[in-house]
Design a protein around this motif. Structure first.
Motif, PDB file in Angstrom:
ATOM      1  N   UNK A 141       0.830  -1.197   0.000  1.00 36.68           N
ATOM      2  CA  UNK A 141       0.000   0.000   0.000  1.00 36.68           C
ATOM      3  C   UNK A 141       0.868   1.253   0.000  1.00 36.68           C
ATOM      4  N   UNK A 142       0.305   2.303  -0.561  1.00 39.16           N
ATOM      5  CA  UNK A 142       0.996   3.581  -0.601  1.00 39.16           C
ATOM      6  C   UNK A 142       0.747   4.295   0.721  1.00 39.16           C
ATOM      7  N   UNK A 149      -5.158  10.775   2.317  1.00 38.81           N
ATOM      8  CA  UNK A 149      -6.514  10.572   1.808  1.00 38.81           C
ATOM      9  C   UNK A 149      -6.681   9.123   1.341  1.00 38.81           C
ATOM     10  N   UNK A 151      -8.171   7.702  -1.094  1.00 45.70           N
ATOM     11  CA  UNK A 151      -7.998   7.361  -2.503  1.00 45.70           C
ATOM     12  C   UNK A 151      -6.531   7.230  -2.901  1.00 45.70           C
ATOM     13  N   UNK A 152      -5.646   7.826  -2.093  1.00 45.05           N
ATOM     14  CA  UNK A 152      -4.220   7.666  -2.392  1.00 45.05           C
ATOM     15  C   UNK A 152      -3.705   6.327  -1.891  1.00 45.05           C
ATOM     16  N   UNK A 155      -7.450   3.055  -4.218  1.00 36.76           N
ATOM     17  CA  UNK A 155      -8.226   3.847  -5.161  1.00 36.76           C
ATOM     18  C   UNK A 155      -9.488   3.094  -5.553  1.00 36.76           C
ATOM     19  N   UNK A 156     -10.546   3.337  -4.789  1.00 36.08           N
ATOM     20  CA  UNK A 156     -11.819   2.723  -5.125  1.00 36.08           C
ATOM     21  C   UNK A 156     -12.924   3.667  -4.686  1.00 36.08           C
ATOM     22  N   UNK A 157     -13.617   4.239  -5.659  1.00 34.45           N
ATOM     23  CA  UNK A 157     -14.577   5.290  -5.303  1.00 34.45           C
ATOM     24  C   UNK A 157     -15.767   4.741  -4.539  1.00 34.45           C
ATOM     25  N   UNK A 158     -16.090   3.446  -4.758  1.00 34.95           N
ATOM     26  CA  UNK A 158     -17.207   2.885  -4.005  1.00 34.95           C
ATOM     27  C   UNK A 158     -16.856   2.777  -2.524  1.00 34.95           C
ATOM     28  N   UNK A 160     -14.688   4.639  -0.993  1.00 34.58           N
ATOM     29  CA  UNK A 160     -14.635   5.991  -0.453  1.00 34.58           C
ATOM     30  C   UNK A 160     -16.031   6.478  -0.087  1.00 34.58           C
ATOM     31  N   UNK A 180     -10.905  -4.653  -8.214  1.00 39.00           N
ATOM     32  CA  UNK A 180     -10.680  -5.159  -9.561  1.00 39.00           C
ATOM     33  C   UNK A 180      -9.333  -5.800  -9.813  1.00 39.00           C
TER      34      UNK A 180
ATOM     35  N   UNK B  16      -7.515  14.789  -5.247  1.00 32.82           N
ATOM     36  CA  UNK B  16      -8.312  13.680  -4.727  1.00 32.82           C
ATOM     37  C   UNK B  16      -9.498  13.372  -5.649  1.00 32.82           C
ATOM     38  N   UNK B  19      -8.375  11.378  -8.521  1.00 32.85           N
ATOM     39  CA  UNK B  19      -8.251   9.956  -8.200  1.00 32.85           C
ATOM     40  C   UNK B  19      -9.621   9.289  -8.191  1.00 32.85           C
ATOM     41  N   UNK B  20     -10.619   9.998  -7.684  1.00 32.69           N
ATOM     42  CA  UNK B  20     -11.967   9.414  -7.671  1.00 32.69           C
ATOM     43  C   UNK B  20     -12.420   9.157  -9.109  1.00 32.69           C
ATOM     44  N   UNK B  23     -10.709   6.180 -10.472  1.00 30.62           N
ATOM     45  CA  UNK B  23     -11.300   4.934  -9.992  1.00 30.62           C
ATOM     46  C   UNK B  23     -12.578   4.607 -10.755  1.00 30.62           C
ATOM     47  N   UNK B  30     -13.299  -1.947 -16.728  1.00 38.32           N
ATOM     48  CA  UNK B  30     -13.407  -3.327 -16.253  1.00 38.32           C
ATOM     49  C   UNK B  30     -14.794  -3.899 -16.567  1.00 38.32           C
ATOM     50  N   UNK B 140      -0.111   8.985  -8.054  1.00 34.83           N
ATOM     51  CA  UNK B 140      -0.259   9.088  -6.602  1.00 34.83           C
ATOM     52  C   UNK B 140       1.101   9.101  -5.920  1.00 34.83           C
ATOM     53  N   UNK B 141       2.003   8.254  -6.420  1.00 33.85           N
ATOM     54  CA  UNK B 141       3.284   8.083  -5.730  1.00 33.85           C
ATOM     55  C   UNK B 141       4.413   8.917  -6.344  1.00 33.85           C
TER      56      UNK B 141
END
Ligand SMILES: Nc1ncnc2c1ncn2[C@@H]1O[C@H](COP(=O)(O)OP(=O)(O)O)[C@@H](O)[C@H]1O
Ligand SMILES: [Mg+2]
Lengths: 451, 219
Positions: A141-142, A149, A151-152, A155-158, A160, A180, B16, B19-20, B23, B30, B140-141
């Motif tokens: 993980x980052x 935050x 998402x960093x 990263x999954x908006x659901x 969040x 995924x 942020x 990123x949303x 995602x 997918x 992100x990184x």
């Protein structure tokens, strides 16, 4: 410069004091002498105080670097008190520090011990803590400990959205979310809000449970039931159809009636076989509880097969070759079950090998296992089907399998039985050239051999 | 000082949001590919409907980024952060459109048996998706190495694309009845190839953000 002003000041002050005390002015020389004396005393005093402060400063700067050593007692009344206070403070600090480190250590140990993924978020929804379990789920993980935050980190908006909801409602909540990449995973997430003593929100604890397998099994189970119903319905529909035609008058025509009854008979046989196979499958699953293998001679079993399939082999003019080594060790297995495995494999070999072909049963020692191989010169199995062939109801050619009286359960039973023995099954095949099915069973230990 | 802090806060928030959006696009791609593989028309429809949210988010982020430029007149790295942000959302939005295109193909060929089992297309899809993920991870990184590595993945996608192209062409030549479906599948491969390209654009944007230099990954 300072010295001069100091001397001058002292001089004047002395003059005033002496004037007040003695009631007269002193000679200038007296004044100067007194001033110098006063200054020396004053200087020594300052120096003394300065030294004390220096000492304090030395210690305190050590504390800044995180080294809490106590101040050694200083032979001085006022400073002694300060030192006492400081030492008390240090003791207190050390106690807190220990408590915090202990607590942190304990928390980390607990978190590391939990298999599920754990994530703690602060009131703004930033990640402040993750455990090893979470990295096992999502890979590296980052996150390094600094609040980040969500998402960093993941990263999954659901996710969040869900965590935001939970943070806003301050309620325990559970949700299933699909993640995924690299492989899709179904994860059950349970969140518990963290509140302080005034019921104010402090943050959130989220626990991640991988339920991919469960979901997959559930899906397989429901697919299995759908398949079974379908497989049962097909012969039933056919029987019912012929029955109705017979009742509608076909019974009058003897030859047609007989033909119909023959079909109905074979359909009934298929139903029986299907139910037998289903029962064996469920029996094997049930046997997992008390499965008791015994030392067993494979030669005998294979010889029995030759007798069992004699007429069918002759009918199709297939040669049947047994090549088991003389000194094959006993295997630790359930005799009835291994017979069932051999019956299924040889039955398939006969069914899917054109007349005049060859079937060979061989065996060999492989480490602490015996590997048995049933090889034919039949039609073979296409590559993309090979990995699915052991699934229940999977057939390369549905119509053909049915025509030959197959249920599509034979290889599933084989696989189940061998896995119950901790062995492995495999298939090697080439379309048009033939197939080889192999399985392994454990060799019986010497002690058991003597029984 | 507070102006600076406000600027940072606004920009962090926007990153942020990016990123949303990322995602959401990852999910759309997918699902689109999944809908095709499983011939799931409902899922395809969900992808098509979901694109509205992605487009909306893109315009919103872009407006706010542009406002930041106008009101704060940022320079150097601050400016690069904003420009990178705009580049990334533009590329994400296009990927989202292609996800919709793929979902449309699912709907078009629904109910028809596939002329061949899908092998290379899922492989392409997997790599393209990985590239989108890598691009956003690199963002992100601030990971320049990861961004540069995407180059080799892109080669693989291009290679698979020409393979699919040749294969489908032979199908069409052998049996004209397959032309309609083969063309649709060919488009899918094309969309996936484009998605991979957009992903490399994101990689380039990340390199620009971190080093201030331009770098062409599409060699
Ligand atoms: N020896 C073989 N040669 C060719 N195909 C085989 C052989 N054994 C099994 N198969 C294929 O595997 C499928 C599954 O086998 P099985 O589970 O025993 O079901 P079935 O009742 O159809 O024989 C068969 O339908 C057939 O297509
Ligand atoms: Mg069989």
């Amino acid at each position: 410069m300072r010295l001069k002003i100091g001397l001058l000041l002292l001089f004047i002050v002395n003059l005033i004091i002496l004037f007040l005390v003695e009631g007269k002015l002193l000679s200038i020389l007296d004044g100067v002498l007194l001033a110098v004396l006063g200054y020396i005393i004053f200087w020594a005093f300052i120096k003394e105080v300065n030294n004390k402060f220096k000492l304090l400063e030395e210690f305190t700067s050590k504390w800044r670097q995180g080294r809490y050593s106590k101040v050694s007692y200083y032979n001085d009344k006022e400073l002694g008190k300060i030192v006492d206070n400081i030492n008390h403070l240090i003791e207190q600090l050390e106690k807190y520090n220990r408590a915090i480190t202990e607590g942190e250590k304990r928390l980390n140990a607990i978190l590391a011990g939990i298999k599920a993924g754990v994530m703690v978020l602060d009131r703004e929804g930033r990640v402040i803590l993750v455990n090893k379990g979470l990295e096992n789920l999502f890979g590296k993980l980052n996150f390094t400990g600094e609040p980040k935050p969500l998402l960093e980190v993941i990263r999954n908006y659901e996710l969040e959205k869900f965590l935001k909801e939970a943070l806003a409602n301050l309620k325990e909540m559970t949700r299933e979310i699909e993640f995924l990449l690299p492989n899709s995973k179904t994860i059950l997430i349970h969140v518990t809000p963290l509140k302080d003593e005034h019921d104010q929100k402090v943050g959130l604890v989220a626990v991640f449970d991988d339920i991919t397998e469960e979901r997959k099994l559930e899906k397989m189970r429901s697919e299995f039931i759908a398949n079974v119903s379908h497989e049962l319905r097909t012969p039933l529909t056919s029987i019912k159809g012929f029955l109705e035609t017979l009742l509608d008058g076909a019974l009058e025509d003897k030859t047609i009636a007989k033909h119909f009854l023959q079909i109905m008979n074979s359909e009934t046989e298929r139903l029986t076989r299907l139910i037998d196979d289903l029962l064996s499958l469920s029996k094997i699953e049930a046997k997992k509880v008390d499965f008791a293998p015994k030392p067993l001679m494979l030669q005998e079993l294979v010889q029995k097969m030759k007798l069992l399939f004699k007429s069918r082999l002759e009918e199709k003019e297939l040669s049947f070759i047994i090549s088991l080594p003389e000194n094959l060790p006993l295997v630790l297995a359930d005799g009835d079950m291994i017979s069932q495995v051999l019956i299924n494999l040889i039955d398939n070999a006969i069914k899917y090998t054109p007349a005049g072909g060859k079937i060979e049963v061989s065996a060999d020692v492989k480490g602490s296992w015996v590997e048995v191989v049933v090889k034919d010169t039949g039609i073979g199995i296409p590559e993309e089907s090979q990995k699915r062939i052991f699934e229940r109801f999977y057939r390369v050619d549905k119509a053909r399998s049915r025509e030959l009286g197959g249920t599509g359960l034979g290889l599933a039973i084989v696989k189940h039985i061998i896995e119950l023995h901790n062995g492995k099954v495999w298939v090697k095949s080439k379309v048009g050239e033939g197939s080889a099915f192999g399985f392994t069973v454990p060799i019986a230990q010497q002690a058991q051999k003597g029984e | 000082m507070t102006a600076r802090r406000n600027f940072d806060k606004a920009l962090n928030e926007l990153e942020n949001e990016i990123l949303r959006m990322g995602s959401m696009v990852e999910r759309a791609i997918y699902d689109a590919v999944e809908s095709l593989a499983k011939q799931d028309v409902d899922l395809a429809q969900r992808v098509i409907n979901g694109d509205r949210d992605i487009n909306y988010l893109e315009t919103e982020i872009e407006d706010r980024l542009v406002t930041l430029i106008a009101t704060q007149q940022p320079i150097a790295r601050d400016l690069r952060r904003i420009i990178t942000g705009i580049k990334i959302i533009t590329n994400l939005e296009r990927m989202g459109d292609h996800a919709v295109d793929i979902a449309r193909v699912t709907k078009r060929i629904a109910g028809q048996p596939l002329i061949k089992p899908l092998v290379d297309i899922p492989r392409m899809a997997k790599i393209s998706q990985q590239m989108v993920k890598d691009g956003l991870d690199a963002y992100v990184r601030s990971d320049v190495e990861k961004a540069k590595y995407m180059c080799s993945l892109d080669d693989e996608v291009d290679h698979l694309y020409s393979q699919v192209f040749r294969e489908l062409l032979t199908y069409m030549m052998e049996d004209p009845k397959t032309i309609a479906q083969a063309t649709s599948l060919l488009f899918v491969a094309r969309f996936l190839e484009r998605i991979a390209d957009y992903a490399t654009n994101i990689g380039e944007a990340v390199i620009y953000l971190v080093t201030g230099e331009r770098f062409d990954l599409n060699l």
